[in-house]
Design a protein around this motif. Sequence first.
Motif, PDB file in Angstrom:
ATOM      1  N   ALA B  36      -9.110   3.909   6.416  1.00  0.00           N
ATOM      2  CA  ALA B  36     -10.152   2.878   6.523  1.00  0.00           C
ATOM      3  C   ALA B  36     -11.475   3.496   6.964  1.00  0.00           C
ATOM      4  O   ALA B  36     -12.543   3.149   6.440  1.00  0.00           O
ATOM      5  N   LEU B  37     -11.422   4.424   7.891  1.00  0.00           N
ATOM      6  CA  LEU B  37     -12.644   5.078   8.377  1.00  0.00           C
ATOM      7  C   LEU B  37     -13.331   5.842   7.247  1.00  0.00           C
ATOM      8  O   LEU B  37     -14.558   5.743   7.077  1.00  0.00           O
ATOM      9  N   VAL B  40     -15.003   3.379   4.908  1.00  0.00           N
ATOM     10  CA  VAL B  40     -16.196   2.769   5.519  1.00  0.00           C
ATOM     11  C   VAL B  40     -17.366   3.753   5.485  1.00  0.00           C
ATOM     12  O   VAL B  40     -18.490   3.384   5.106  1.00  0.00           O
ATOM     13  N   ARG B  65     -11.963  -2.692  -1.930  1.00  0.00           N
ATOM     14  CA  ARG B  65     -11.039  -3.617  -1.272  1.00  0.00           C
ATOM     15  C   ARG B  65     -10.323  -2.868  -0.161  1.00  0.00           C
ATOM     16  O   ARG B  65     -10.159  -1.664  -0.208  1.00  0.00           O
ATOM     17  N   TRP B  66      -9.886  -3.624   0.838  1.00  0.00           N
ATOM     18  CA  TRP B  66      -9.420  -2.971   2.061  1.00  0.00           C
ATOM     19  C   TRP B  66      -7.927  -3.180   2.327  1.00  0.00           C
ATOM     20  O   TRP B  66      -7.463  -2.904   3.408  1.00  0.00           O
ATOM     21  N   SER B  67      -7.219  -3.704   1.360  1.00  0.00           N
ATOM     22  CA  SER B  67      -5.797  -3.944   1.613  1.00  0.00           C
ATOM     23  C   SER B  67      -5.065  -2.616   1.750  1.00  0.00           C
ATOM     24  O   SER B  67      -5.462  -1.620   1.172  1.00  0.00           O
ATOM     25  N   GLY B  68      -4.005  -2.650   2.527  1.00  0.00           N
ATOM     26  CA  GLY B  68      -3.214  -1.432   2.655  1.00  0.00           C
ATOM     27  C   GLY B  68      -3.019  -1.034   4.072  1.00  0.00           C
ATOM     28  O   GLY B  68      -3.443  -1.654   4.983  1.00  0.00           O
TER      29      GLY B  68
END
Lengths: 158, 68
Positions: B36-37, B40, B65-68
């Motif tokens: 995620a970092l 971003v 998209r940020w799923s996971g």
Amino acid sequence: MADDDAYEVFFEEQYPRVAAMLIAYRGFAPEIAEEAAAEAMIRLYERWHTVRSPRAWVRTVAFRVAVGLAVNRPDGLPEWEVADGRPAEELEAALLALAAGTAAAKLPPRQREVMELALADLSPAEIAETLGSTPEQVRGNLAHARRAMRTLMGSEEG
Amino acid sequence: MTVGGTNEACDARESAEAAYARLVAHYSAPERVGSALERVKAEARRRAAVRARGGVPHNRGSAPRWSG
């Protein structure tokens, strides 16, 4: 751009908590919470040197982004929007935050941090978790901060 | 807001706190938070590059998209 080391430490500590807060306490779907938390972290990265209270700031932005994402989904906002009058509370909190901004800036650092998180609609338990203290300490800090702000706002009005 | 809430409200609050703790652990997994970092930071740099070219980056829609 951000000082990467400090930002990375903040991200690793706070991104999981922001996403978890949106799901567990605000009722958003995980995909919305993840996207909103990430979006707030992107905006924070762009403003890292100018945001004074990043923990409060990122939670406020993430919540607003999550609301914006949820209203465009078929299932809409979580039930609390209709069930318990939270929009009114959010609006009241936002108005209070605007009115109280100047006064809050004059509080001692710990009280200011607690008050800013309270104005971002975090509960004492959430604030305690965010700051690494206990809910009782947070309630005590909030009581002191409210008294100080009443005095500050009263003296500014008078 | 209810003052002096019911047992159901207390149970719901405890349940939310348990869910919160579980989710924090989930999202704190090193591979998850590290991924995620990186996404971003990559998106922030992409937006900075768009601005440097005089464009207006979109905050959403263009973001991964940020799923996971």
